[in-house]
Design a protein around this motif. Sequence first.
Motif, mmCIF file in Angstrom:
data_model
loop_
_atom_site.group_PDB
_atom_site.id
_atom_site.type_symbol
_atom_site.label_atom_id
_atom_site.label_comp_id
_atom_site.label_asym_id
_atom_site.label_seq_id
_atom_site.Cartn_x
_atom_site.Cartn_y
_atom_site.Cartn_z
ATOM 1 N N ALA A 150 -6.576 -2.332 2.954
ATOM 2 C CA ALA A 150 -4.928 -2.631 2.561
ATOM 3 C C ALA A 150 -3.519 -1.514 3.482
ATOM 4 O O ALA A 150 -2.876 -1.763 3.247
ATOM 5 C CB ALA A 150 -5.202 -1.126 1.075
ATOM 6 N N ARG A 151 -4.394 -0.346 3.949
ATOM 7 C CA ARG A 151 -3.204 0.036 4.704
ATOM 8 C C ARG A 151 -2.622 -0.193 6.107
ATOM 9 O O ARG A 151 -1.879 -0.037 6.429
ATOM 10 C CB ARG A 151 -4.042 1.859 5.388
ATOM 11 N N SER A 181 -1.158 -3.765 -1.437
ATOM 12 C CA SER A 181 -1.769 -2.629 -2.676
ATOM 13 C C SER A 181 -3.259 -2.869 -2.730
ATOM 14 O O SER A 181 -3.602 -4.642 -2.430
ATOM 15 C CB SER A 181 -1.201 -3.003 -4.137
ATOM 16 N N PRO A 182 -3.970 -2.119 -2.444
ATOM 17 C CA PRO A 182 -5.882 -2.554 -2.889
ATOM 18 C C PRO A 182 -6.270 -3.488 -3.863
ATOM 19 O O PRO A 182 -7.293 -4.379 -3.509
ATOM 20 C CB PRO A 182 -6.509 -0.888 -2.777
ATOM 21 N N GLU A 214 -9.927 0.749 1.490
ATOM 22 C CA GLU A 214 -8.487 1.674 1.067
ATOM 23 C C GLU A 214 -7.761 1.243 3.300
ATOM 24 O O GLU A 214 -6.607 0.777 3.517
ATOM 25 C CB GLU A 214 -8.859 3.305 1.060
ATOM 26 N N TYR A 223 0.895 -1.185 -0.021
ATOM 27 C CA TYR A 223 -0.068 0.017 0.074
ATOM 28 C C TYR A 223 0.569 1.113 -0.323
ATOM 29 O O TYR A 223 0.531 2.126 -0.830
ATOM 30 C CB TYR A 223 -0.751 -0.183 1.320
ATOM 31 N N ASP A 266 -0.316 -2.898 4.466
ATOM 32 C CA ASP A 266 0.214 -2.730 3.558
ATOM 33 C C ASP A 266 0.260 -3.506 2.567
ATOM 34 O O ASP A 266 1.106 -3.853 1.666
ATOM 35 C CB ASP A 266 1.551 -2.224 4.673
#
Length: 398
Positions: free
Chosen positions: A227-228, A233-234, A224, A39, A231
Amino acid sequence: MAEYEVIADQDAAAAAASRLAAGTGPVAVDVERASGFRYSQRAYLIQVYRRGSEAFLFDPPAIGDLSALQAAIGDEEWVLHAASQDLPSLREAGLEPPRIFDTELAARLLGHERVGLGAVVEQTLGISLAKAHSAADWSTRPLPQGWLEYAALDVLHLIDVRDALAAELEEQGKTAFAEEEFEAVRTRAPKPPREEPWRRLSGLHTVRGRRALAVARALWAAREDFAREEDVSPGRLVPDRSLVAAVIADPVSKQDLARVKDFTGRASRSQLDRWWAAIEAGRNDPALPPERGTGDGMPPPRAWVDRNPAADARLKAARPVVEARAEELRMPTENLLTPDLLRRVAWSPPAEIDAASVGEALRELGARSWQVEQTAQVIAAAFVDSVQTPDEASEPAS
């Protein structure tokens, strides 16, 4: 091929920084991220080379504090390729250049047809670089030796490339242009967050209705957040097309969502509760989004002929003269003046149209001095010509 080791602790980083400080001249710097895998856009490897020293490969997450490296090279010119991509990651790692030379941007200003690092190295030095690992997951540990060799080569030739391009800039009279551009890249403020980033979902144009858009917005936000946290990628959790498929399917229950064939991705079923909660939140959200995004108030140029005919005439008159000037300078039009800047000054021109007022408008929009000097006069003349009557336009010059 030399064997490379990744510097992964404070003591080794300090020793490498000391050797770099003893080198001479500019410092070549490159960054490897894990775009498309993680992410974040953090640096997972930073390569540094300087004449009189050697190439060093730093592992920022493992080292943590890179202040010794900053102290060693913080007063020197840093040579980067496509600096705008690497500077945010370098700054996140605590590294800030005092001045830069961007080999990709230099190649653009010189009119090189291909400006990727491999192409520029080949054009200037006659050396071919393998680009086999450019899209690799650089968060991998340990990093394979082949990847490390590739990473080192990204900086080992960069100083020689810089010198060749600097000589070419001098020959074409573009040194001052380049210096302004380099400094603009170095000091450019980060882009503000998009007002409605969820509208960039691929396939969102197939979603109809404000309530369905609210569901899409909620699903995007839930992805989002996850994903955050992870870490990751969405798109590796649930692809855009799968989120859109879930919105269009309009499932009546969590089990119904699980049966949506096109709702795929490695987290599509393991996080089913998360996605269902987002769908319900979107369905109950009282703040429905408009059918279309707010945009920046300026319609696309294809609509100008109806919405603002005078602006349409100005743009159509100015675009070819700016393109002609770029051709004279042997550089891409977008490097002479971005299409967005030209559109904006054509849409909202100064009250009195002359070179000085057009130049000031361009500066306020962010154009550099050299760009204004090269374009303001021809743009002003084109704007004036665009308002001539047909009879006036056909009259012979006296």
